[in-house]
Motif scaffolding. Structure first.
Motif, mmCIF file in Angstrom:
data_model
loop_
_atom_site.group_PDB
_atom_site.id
_atom_site.type_symbol
_atom_site.label_atom_id
_atom_site.label_comp_id
_atom_site.label_asym_id
_atom_site.label_seq_id
_atom_site.Cartn_x
_atom_site.Cartn_y
_atom_site.Cartn_z
ATOM 1 N N GLU A 1 0.826 -1.205 0.000
ATOM 2 C CA GLU A 1 0.000 0.000 0.000
ATOM 3 C C GLU A 1 0.864 1.261 0.000
ATOM 4 O O GLU A 1 0.539 2.250 -0.668
ATOM 5 N N THR B 1 0.700 3.685 -3.234
ATOM 6 C CA THR B 1 0.268 5.074 -3.100
ATOM 7 C C THR B 1 1.380 6.023 -3.537
ATOM 8 O O THR B 1 1.105 7.091 -4.107
ATOM 9 N N GLN C 1 -0.830 4.279 3.364
ATOM 10 C CA GLN C 1 -1.234 5.112 2.230
ATOM 11 C C GLN C 1 -0.796 6.558 2.429
ATOM 12 O O GLN C 1 -0.263 7.196 1.497
ATOM 13 N N TYR D 1 -3.568 0.044 6.750
ATOM 14 C CA TYR D 1 -3.684 0.465 5.349
ATOM 15 C C TYR D 1 -3.614 1.981 5.243
ATOM 16 O O TYR D 1 -2.882 2.524 4.405
ATOM 17 N N SER E 1 -10.374 1.904 1.158
ATOM 18 C CA SER E 1 -10.253 0.935 2.246
ATOM 19 C C SER E 1 -11.477 0.987 3.161
ATOM 20 O O SER E 1 -11.982 -0.047 3.587
ATOM 21 N N HIS F 1 -5.493 -0.736 -2.751
ATOM 22 C CA HIS F 1 -6.493 0.287 -2.438
ATOM 23 C C HIS F 1 -5.925 1.684 -2.687
ATOM 24 O O HIS F 1 -6.581 2.519 -3.303
ATOM 25 N N SER G 1 -2.066 -6.654 -1.773
ATOM 26 C CA SER G 1 -2.897 -5.890 -0.823
ATOM 27 C C SER G 1 -4.264 -5.500 -1.369
ATOM 28 O O SER G 1 -5.084 -4.951 -0.641
#
Length: 231
Positions: free
Chosen positions: A8, A12, A84, A80, A63, A57, A54
């Motif tokens: 994540e 991101t 992120q 998460y 999420s 997301h 993952s």
């Protein structure tokens, strides 16, 4: 869980580096259409590269939608979200360091791809317009993600569907807010841009989270009805 958190964070980072990086480093050359494609393609890359680890997301609103739809454990949410936000901050920092290599760059003047609204920002749309766009766009985005990643959806096309949806959202809304639909994406640049970017940050946390939550609840209700009918 550590592998998911790492995925994540990296995913991101990819989203913010490609998306916001395109706006900061190449915005004058590629325009809104190019920036929209950069955000969309970043999602495609992250989804196919990291989705198996993952779910890719890359977004607290996504999420939250997964949790409220019943497709993710609530205990995983904090990990998460922290990953992120960390990925977004790191990406914004790298973009800033690269941009500072240009003699005429100033974060105060040129920005860092931060979101905003009102006087002096893109189309100068109102607060109400910004809230409405971010809520509706995030609701639609998370709805597409939940549907495209459902077990009954066609296999192998989720990343493409999600990326194209994000690109389309940017084509509609860059002039309104710069398009957040993602609190992490907004937090990263705002921390370094400061000023109005920080003052307006609540909009890009509250509206996307609300849109993602509604999408998750409705998706969960739809799954429950389908299960009841099948039974």
């Amino acid at each position: 869980m550590s592998k998911k958190i790492t995925a994540e964070l990296i995913g991101t980072f990819i989203l913010v580096f490609f998306g916001c990086g395109s706006a900061v480093l190449m915005g004058d050359q590629i325009g809104y259409h190019g920036i929209a494609m950069a955000f969309g393609l970043s999602i495609v890359a992250a989804a196919y590269g990291l989705g198996a680890i993952s779910g890719a997301h890359l977004n607290p609103a996504v999420s939250l939608g997964f949790v409220l739809s019943g497709r993710m454990q609530a205990s995983e949410l904090a990990g998460y979200v922290i990953a992120q936000i960390a990925g977004a901050i790191l990406a914004a920092l790298v973009i800033l360091l690269i941009a500072q290599g240009r003699a005429d760059y100033s974060v105060a003047v040129n920005g860092l791809g931060q979101n905003g609204f009102g006087a002096g920002y893109n189309g100068e749309y109102s607060l109400i317009a910004a809230l409405l766009f971010e809520f509706v766009a995030t609701f639609l985005f998370v709805t597409v993600i939940l549907g495209a990643t459902h077990s009954s959806a066609p296999v192998g096309f989720a990343g493409l569907a999600i990326g194209l949806t994000l690109a389309a959202i940017h084509l509609v809304g860059i002039d309104v807010t710069g398009v957040s639909v993602n609190p992490a994406r907004s937090i990263g640049p705002a921390l370094f841009a400061g000023g109005s970017a920080l003052a307006d940050l609540w909009v890009f946390i509250a509206a996307p989270l609300a849109g993602g939550a509604v999408a998750g609840i409705l998706h969960g209700m739809g799954i429950s009805r389908a299960t009841d009918q099948a039974a």
